[in-house]
Structures are given as structure tokens and as C-alpha cells.
Design an enzyme around this catalytic site. Structure first.
Site, mmCIF file in Angstrom:
data_model
loop_
_atom_site.group_PDB
_atom_site.id
_atom_site.type_symbol
_atom_site.label_atom_id
_atom_site.label_comp_id
_atom_site.label_asym_id
_atom_site.label_seq_id
_atom_site.Cartn_x
_atom_site.Cartn_y
_atom_site.Cartn_z
ATOM 1 N N LYS A 1 0.843 -1.195 0.000
ATOM 2 C CA LYS A 1 0.000 0.000 0.000
ATOM 3 C C LYS A 1 0.876 1.241 0.000
ATOM 4 O O LYS A 1 1.593 1.510 0.965
ATOM 5 C CB LYS A 1 -0.916 0.055 1.221
ATOM 6 N N THR B 1 6.843 6.760 14.017
ATOM 7 C CA THR B 1 7.024 5.900 15.179
ATOM 8 C C THR B 1 5.685 5.581 15.832
ATOM 9 O O THR B 1 5.474 4.469 16.322
ATOM 10 C CB THR B 1 8.002 6.555 16.163
ATOM 11 N N GLY C 1 4.160 2.874 13.899
ATOM 12 C CA GLY C 1 4.978 1.685 14.127
ATOM 13 C C GLY C 1 4.632 1.005 15.436
ATOM 14 O O GLY C 1 4.532 -0.222 15.515
ATOM 15 N N GLU D 1 10.649 0.609 10.014
ATOM 16 C CA GLU D 1 11.608 1.682 9.693
ATOM 17 C C GLU D 1 10.909 2.972 10.079
ATOM 18 O O GLU D 1 10.023 3.428 9.369
ATOM 19 C CB GLU D 1 11.866 1.638 8.186
ATOM 20 N N CYS E 1 13.503 10.381 6.990
ATOM 21 C CA CYS E 1 13.513 9.885 8.359
ATOM 22 C C CYS E 1 14.919 9.926 8.949
ATOM 23 O O CYS E 1 15.089 10.071 10.147
ATOM 24 C CB CYS E 1 12.948 8.472 8.416
ATOM 25 N N GLU F 1 10.670 14.877 15.796
ATOM 26 C CA GLU F 1 10.934 14.815 14.363
ATOM 27 C C GLU F 1 10.009 15.805 13.666
ATOM 28 O O GLU F 1 8.786 15.721 13.781
ATOM 29 C CB GLU F 1 10.670 13.395 13.851
#
Lengths: 516, 286
Positions: free
Chosen positions: A183, A237, A240, A257, A291, A388
Site C-alpha cells: 500500500k 514511530t 509503528g 523503519e 527519516c 521529528e
């Protein structure tokens, strides 16, 4: 006209042959999605590019079923040698259609054409070429003889390097003998759909690669599908974490990742001009939508002012604008949502005492734009030193000793990348040893290669992509418990057949030779 | 008149010291036939957190030691285990109710596994790492490095060999360990800590907790300073909830293993507690 002013040099979009509407690519065919369609737009102009299908849970199920059927009936029975040949074909088709893919990528993503043309697309071809050669050499991947494929891989990728992230996911998965359902990100589906055409041109058996488009809900349905054996995700994150939670208790193998807050450390014995170029490459490459970006600059205190001064001069020469213009250095922010986040964090940075500076530059009136920005006087506790930002925003901190630089660099829950600038090799190696990050660039930054493993420590995720480590992420040792003993034995049989000549008459001779 | 035996007090092993549980709690350890053997310390959340702090402070020194040095330290443990072989056999016979021969076989296997893993300390980098031929003027090297603090739920059905099989591989690369011993068979774990304290392993590199894994494991799984969680012996716990808790910090988690092959010696058990670091360095264009 000053020496920095150029006439516009836009890359032509005439070579694009886009459909007005794209369906889901399932079992080798484009089919309509069941959920309402959405539009993909150019972030540089906000103009409509194409209408995109949205996969419902039922569509996801159809895609996984297609991938399972392809795994059982064709792909797991094919020799490694033949799997490799298909991947070589794909690599060549990407090279042949490189210009078209680069234009489509810059149009859909907003990244400068010089990056999509010189970095993204060449690396896509390289990734397929590299893993193509692995397909019949799996015994050397580090898992012992006759490692087996996992089965169906569910792959969800981000919008920052749309086609490159697809290549990072699909190439090793297919080389190892898995089939995939991928996707792409909601805002950048275009090149994945062009890739589906490439899959058709390569004559890949139906169902080996399935591309389904949609939003977060589609991705969630995909990774949680019970008949998936492997999940690979690149993205934030927080997502994730959600995936790691939802996969708890399953036997699905997981590669994550995730985010980063990379430190780029400049020592006072660094070659300053090169370091300044590296700082720019570290944070303004791809608008900072990286990233592993070098988003925290750590400069030794005695050269801090000089580095900042030279950096400002360099930023004054960056050309921000039309992504399709060959002279553009910094393109558009990928989406209104991302622009909002960058603005918000930058405002917080200012409120927390950071000194904000951007070069004078005129931003287009339409589309999503953010001028290259640096913050000096940033405290380690500031949000812009910790979070980030995923945009062209650099936080500058200083340090006095190597020990302080290492402590500051490691003072983050992330651990994806870091940079070291120094002319002293022994210092570089000593610092590299102590940095808790998966990729370290010494006197360079943001380099990628299919042969080089990439991935994070700590909350930047786990598993590696690239190299034999990236291949191992899609394999299991022959001895490990298998959900399907039958398919494992078929896979090992096909590896054996790959090591002898393909035609039956020659393999008879080969076996006779073996009896002597 | 026969001599009255001197009984041992079994305590925790944290940071190279033998504290009682701060909670003051103990639980009865019984022999296979149901006789009282000892009161073992029942570790609390605070004990688990103290153990993580000790493991974290020992990490820097242990992970920086050379592979050759770590290999010798680990080998030394095997030497000392060999010297105490009879004690471990007696302990296993009374705790597990097995024959002396079976107990001896378990101790021998544990000793041999220490030696096998000790030998990997200066080799696993060569096998798991590699030079990468990239398309550009770069020196590019990938090496495995220790993940950090590893929390282990030891196999629950053996006194010594399961514990050794779970702890030794995590130490090879330079990780430090907090291990929750078998709840029913904890005495060999504490005797092992007496071996560790007299070997050359720095305090804090291995920390051993006795008590209820079901009670302690959730605190370790949700601890932000734990980098990896080996659930090898957690098969009878609610290990899915532990995985969910561990996802919060993206801790590396390894699922329970059951059966005779659980925690069998393998290089994969060493490398699963490592992170691959890739370093790029420019080469000048001459």
C-alpha cells in the site's frame, strides 16, 4: 538578472501518459475499489492529477488471497534463477522508463526533479538489480542452506520517497520468494500505480505483486489480515508502535523503519566548506522529508559562529520552487497536513527561545511551501531538538568536547542516523563506535545503496533494509517451524533445481555425471 | 552424632550484591516430593527496577570490553561452574527429583554451552557483519553491536541449563541482563550468581531475580530502559500482553519457545540481541 537568476527550465510533462482514474492492482489486473475514490494532487500547485481507488477491507482480502494463490501455485515453485530474471526485467524496465517515473514522482510528491531523476529512480533500478542477483543465492544470506520464504508480505510505505520505498520493500521480498501486497501512501500513489504497469510489462505472474491504494484504514486492514506472514512498514514511530501492538501474539515477522532525529556533528577540524554542503544535504535534501535527516546540527563551540555564517550564505543560494524545474533545489512540502505540522513545530521552536532564520525567498502563492529554516540558540530540551519535524528545519546546538557531542547526539529515543565531520580518521572511528544509530555517515550524509544495510536502533524501529540483512528480513531458516511444511519442501526443491541447468535433458546429464 | 547442616539463605543478585527483596517477601521452594528446601526471595517491582538500573550502569564497561576479553570472562564462568559441579548436581537432584546421572548431564550441558558461547565473543562480528560494496567512493562497513539491557524470562522447567541457555548468548555481544529465574526451580540460579560474583564478570552485567515471573515480567516489559525482552520461558504467562506493553518503547521482543529444543544453542541467539550499525566513510578521489 543576478548570477543566481535563471530562466525557468521545467521538465516537460508531455511524456507522461497518465490515466484519469486508477483502480487497485490485484491479481495482475486493475479493478475498481469498493470504497469512495480520492484525488491525488500536485503539492506544488494543488492541481488534480488523477482519481485513485480506495481499498475496503474486502478489497484487501481479495489482494491477500491473490498473493496467497500466487505464492502457492507459481512463485514458490519457481526456481530462484527465474525469480531473479523477473527482477532483472523490472530493473531494466525502470531504467527504460526512468524519465517518465522521475517526472511523475516530482509531480505527485513535490520533490525537485534533479533528486527524483538523479537519486530516487536510479536507486529504484539499482535496488531491483541488486536483489535480482540474490534470488538464486539465498544459501549465502546468512540463514544456512535452503532458507525458506515467509509467504505473503504486507508492505506499507510512506510518501517521502514513494517509488524508492516501494523498491526497498518489493525487491528483497520477491527475491526471497515471497509474494506481496503493498500500500503506497495516500498522498503519493502515482508511481506505485505506474510500477503496476511495469509489473504487467515484465510479465510477472498474476498476484505476485498487488498494489492497493487507500488511507490509514486500508493499511490497518492489510497488516492485520490473518493470512499475512510478514509485515514491513516505513513511517512514523506512532504508527509503528500501533503495528507492533497489533501484531503481538501473531507469528508475523515484522520490520519497522520509523522516525529519527539525526545528529550531524561538526568538529572544529572538519573541512568546513564540505561540512556546510553536508549540512545542507542532511536537512534540505527532499525538503527534509527524510527519516534519517540530519535535523540536529551539533557544532563545536569554537567554530559555531563561522559555520552558521557560512551556512546562511549557502542557504541564500538555494532555489525554492517548481519541483519540475531542473534548477530547483528545494521543492514543495508534500501535503497541507505536513505543512501545518512544520509550521506548528517551528512556532513552538521560536516560542521556546530558538532564534529563527530563513533566507529571503519568494514562495509560490499556490501549493504547500516552507522556506529553508535554521534555528540557533536551541536548548536540548526544546521540542525542535527532540521531535521529528520532517521538514526543512534545522536545529543548531553547540558542544565543547567529543564526549559532550556524543552525549547530546545519543540523547534521543530515536537512533536512525548520525553524521560526523572531521579530518581526523581516528576521531571519526571512535565517535562512530559510541553513537547509538544504525547508519553513520562520516564526511558525507544521506547516502543510500542497495548493498548497504539501513535501519534504526531504539525507537527508530527494527530490522534492516538493504544488503544481505535486508534479504534475511524476508527469509526463515530451513529448520524453523513452518506454517506450511508442503510449501517449504517445494521451495527447497526449487532451490536445488536452480543449481543445475534448466532444461530437462541437460539436468539428466548432470545427474548422471553426479553418479560417476 | 551426625553434624547439623548449615543451611544457605537464598537472596537476589543485583549489581554484584546479594540483597533480600526490598519488599521483605519470600516464598517456599519445595523439592519434587514436596519437602521444604528453602525460602527464596520474592522480587518486587522495585527489585526489578533496581536490577535494570544496575544493568544499565554496567552496560558501558561490558559492551566496550574487547571480544577476546569477554570471551575469557565467559570461559572463566565455565571453569568455576566445573569446580562447583557436585554442588549443582546435588541441588538439581533435590529440586527436580531426577537421578544423579540426569542432574550431571544437565550441569555438563550447561557448562559446555557456556564454553560454546564464550568462543563466539570474538567471532560473531566477523560472521554477522560485512563490508558493503557500494556504488561510490565510500568505505562502507556493517557491524553488529549489542542492543543494550536485555530482560529475560528464563525457561521454567529446568534449574540450570535453561537459565544458562538464555543468559549466555545475550552476554556474548556485550549486552547486560536482568533475568527472572524459574519460579519453581530457582535455587540453581542463585547458586549460579555465587559463581558469577567470584568470576570476573563485573557486577550488574547479570542480575538474577527470583519470584513470580507473572508479577515481575510486566514491569520489565514496560520499562523504558530495557532494550530487548526475551520471553523464551514465558510460555505459560500472558505473553501477548507483555508484547503489547513492550511495543510502547519498540523494545525488541522474542517469543516463548517450548519443547526440548527451547533455547537451543545457536548463533541466532547471539545476533538477535544485536543491532547492525553501518558506517559510511568517504574515500578521497586520487
Amino acid at each position: 538578472m543576478s548570477f543566481l537568476e535563471y530562466a525557468p527550465a521545467p521538465e516537460s510533462t508531455a511524456l507522461l501518459n497518465l490515466q484519469s482514474e486508477y483502480g487497485l492492482f490485484i491479481d495482475g489486473e486493475f479493478t475498481a475499489g469498493s470504497d469512495p475514490t480520492f484525488a491525488t494532487i500536485s503539492p506544488a500547485t494543488e492541481k488534480h492529477i488523477a482519481t485513485i481507488a480506495s481499498a475496503s477491507a474486502g478489497d484487501v482480502d481479495a489482494a491477500v488471497k491473490a498473493a496467497r494463490a500466487a505464492y502457492d501455485t507459481t512463485w514458490s515453485r519457481l526456481s530462484g534463477r527465474d525469480r531473479g530474471k523477473y527482477l532483472f526485467r523490472i530493473a531494466r524496465l525502470v531504467q527504460e522508463r526512468a524519465r517518465e517515473l522521475a517526472v511523475a514522482e516530482s509531480l505527485d510528491n513535490g520533490k525537485p526533479i534533479k533528486e527524483s531523476r538523479d537519486v530516487d529512480i536510479p536507486l529504484v533500478a539499482a535496488w531491483f538489480f541488486y536483489y535480482a542477483g540474490w534470488a538464486d543465492k539465498l544459501d549465502h544470506a546468512g540463514l544456512g542452506a535452503n532458507p525458506r520464504a515467509l509467504g505473503v508480505a504486507a508492505q506499507v510505505i510512506p510518501w517521502n520517497f514513494p517509488l524508492l520505498m516501494l523498491a526497498w520493500k518489493i525487491a528483497p521480498a520477491l527475491a526471497a520468494g515471497n509474494t506481496v501486497v503493498l500500500k503506497p501512501a495516500e498522498t503519493t500513489p502515482l508511481t506505485a500505480l505506474l510500477f503496476a504497469e511495469i509489473v504487467q510489462q515484465a510479465g510477472l505472474p498474476a498476484g505476485v505483486v498487488n498494489i492497493i491504494t487507500g488511507a490509514g484504514e486500508t493499511g490497518r486492514a492489510l497488516v492485520n489480515h490473518p493470512d499475512v506472514n510478514k509485515v514491513a512498514f516505513t513511517g512514523s514511530t506512532s504508527v509503528g508502535r500501533e503495528i507492533a501492538r497489533s501484531l503481538a501474539g501473531t507469528s508475523k515477522k515484522l520490520t519497522l523503519e520509523l522516525g529519527g532525529k539525526g545528529a550531524n556533528i561538526v568538529f572544529d577540524d572538519a573541512p568546513i566548506d564540505q561540512a556546510v554542503e553536508g549540512i545542507v544535504r542532511g536537512i534540505f535534501f527532499n525538503q527534509g522529508h527524510v527519516c534519517c535527516a540530519g535535523s540536529r546540527l551539533l557544532v563545536q563551540e569554537n567554530i559555531h559562529d563561522e559555520v552558521v555564517e557560512r551556512l546562511k550564505v549557502r542557504l541564500g543560494t538555494l532555489r525554492v520552487g517548481d519541483p519540475l524545474d531542473k534548477n530547483t533545489d528545494v521543492g514543495a512540502i508534500n501535503s497541507a497536513e505536513q505543512l501545518q505540522r512544520i509550521r506548528q513545530l517551528s512556532d513552538i521552536g521560536e516560542a521556546e527561545g530558538g532564534e529563527r532564520w530563513s533566507p529571503a525567498c519568494e514562495l509560490p502563492s499556490e501549493g504547500f511551501w516552507f522556506a529553508p529554516t535554521i534555528f540557533t540558540n536551541v536548548a536540548t530540551s526544546s521540542r525542535i531538538a527532540r521531535d521529528e519535524i520532517f521538514g526543512p528545519v534545522l536545529s543548531i546546538l553547540s558542544f565543547r568536547t567529543p564526549a559532550e557531542a556524543i552525549a547530546k547526539a545519543n540523547n534521543t529515543p530515536y537512533g536512525l542516523s548520525a553524521g560526523i565531520w572531521s579530518d581526523k580518521g581516528s576521531k571519526i572511528l571512535a565517535v562512530a563506535d559510541k553513537l547509538r544509530a544504525g547508519v553513520i555517515w562520516a564526511n558525507t550524509f544521506n547516502q543510500f545503496d542497495p548493498a548497504s544495510p539501513f535501519g534504526g536502533y531504539k525507537e527508530s524501529g527494527y530490522g534492516r533494509e538493504g544488503g544481505k540483512q535486508g534479504l534475511a528480513a524476508y527469509l526463515a531458516p530451513a529448520s524453523s517451524a513452518s506454517a506450511s511444511v508442503a510449501s517449504a519442501s517445494v521451495a527447497s526443491a526449487s532451490v536445488t533445481s536452480a543449481s543445475v541447468p534448466a532444461s530437462s535433458s541437460r539436468s539428466v546429464r548432470a545427474s548422471k555425471g553426479g553418479k560417476k | 552424632m551426625s553434624r547439623l547442616a548449615v543451611l544457605k539463605t537464598y537472596k537476589l543478585y543485583i549489581g554484584g550484591k546479594f540483597p533480600r527483596s526490598e519488599s521483605g517477601r519470600v516464598y517456599e521452594v519445595l523439592s519434587a516430593s514436596g519437602d521444604f528446601l528453602a525460602n527464596a526471595a520474592k522480587a518486587s517491582r522495585k527489585d526489578a527496577r533496581d536490577a535494570v538500573v544496575a544493568a544499565r550502569s554496567a552496560l558501558s564497561g561490558w559492551s566496550k570490553a574487547t571480544g577476546y576479553n569477554r570471551g575469557q570472562v565467559l570461559y572463566r564462568i565455565a571453569e568455576l561452574l566445573e569446580g562447583r559441579r557436585a554442588q549443582f548436581i546435588d541441588e538439581i537432584v533435590s529440586a527436580e527429583g531426577v537421578s544423579a546421572a540426569a542432574a550431571a548431564a544437565q550441569v555438563d550441558e550447561a557448562i559446555d554451552r557456556w564454553i560454546w558461547y564464550a568462543g563466539w565473543a570474538d567471532k560473531y562480528v566477523q560472521v554477522a557483519g560485512n563490508a558493503n560494496a557500494v556504488s561510490g567512493p565510500f568505505f562502507n562497513l556493517s557491524v553488529p553491536e549489542p542492543t543494550g539491557v536485555v530482560a529475560v524470562i528464563a525457561p521454567q522447567d529446568s534449574s540450570l541449563v535453561g537459565l544458562v541457555s538464555a543468559v549466555a548468548p545475550a552476554l556474548v555481544a556485550g549486552n547486560t541482563v536482568v533475568v527472572v529465574a524459574s519460579e519453581r526451580l530457582p535455587l540453581s540460579a542463585i547458586s549460579l550468581s555465587e559463581v558469577l560474583v567470584t568470576s570476573d564478570v563485573p557486577g550488574g552485567v547479570v542480575n538474577i531475580l527470583t519470584g513470580s515471573p507473572a508479577e515481575i515480567a510486566p514491569w520489565l516489559a514496560s520499562h523504558a530502559d530495557v532494550n530487548a525482552l526475551d520471553l523464551v520461558g514465558a510460555g505459560s504467562l500472558d505473553w501477548v500482553s507483555l508484547q503489547i506493553a513492550a511495543a510502547e518503547t519498540l523494545m525488541r521482543v522474542f517469543a516463548p519457545e517450548n519443547g526440548a529444543d527451547a533455547a537451543a544453542p545457536s548463533l541466532a541467539r547471539v545476533t538477535q540481541f544485536t543491532e547492525t550499525k553501518t558506517v559510511w566513510h568517504t574515500k578521497s578521489l586520487l
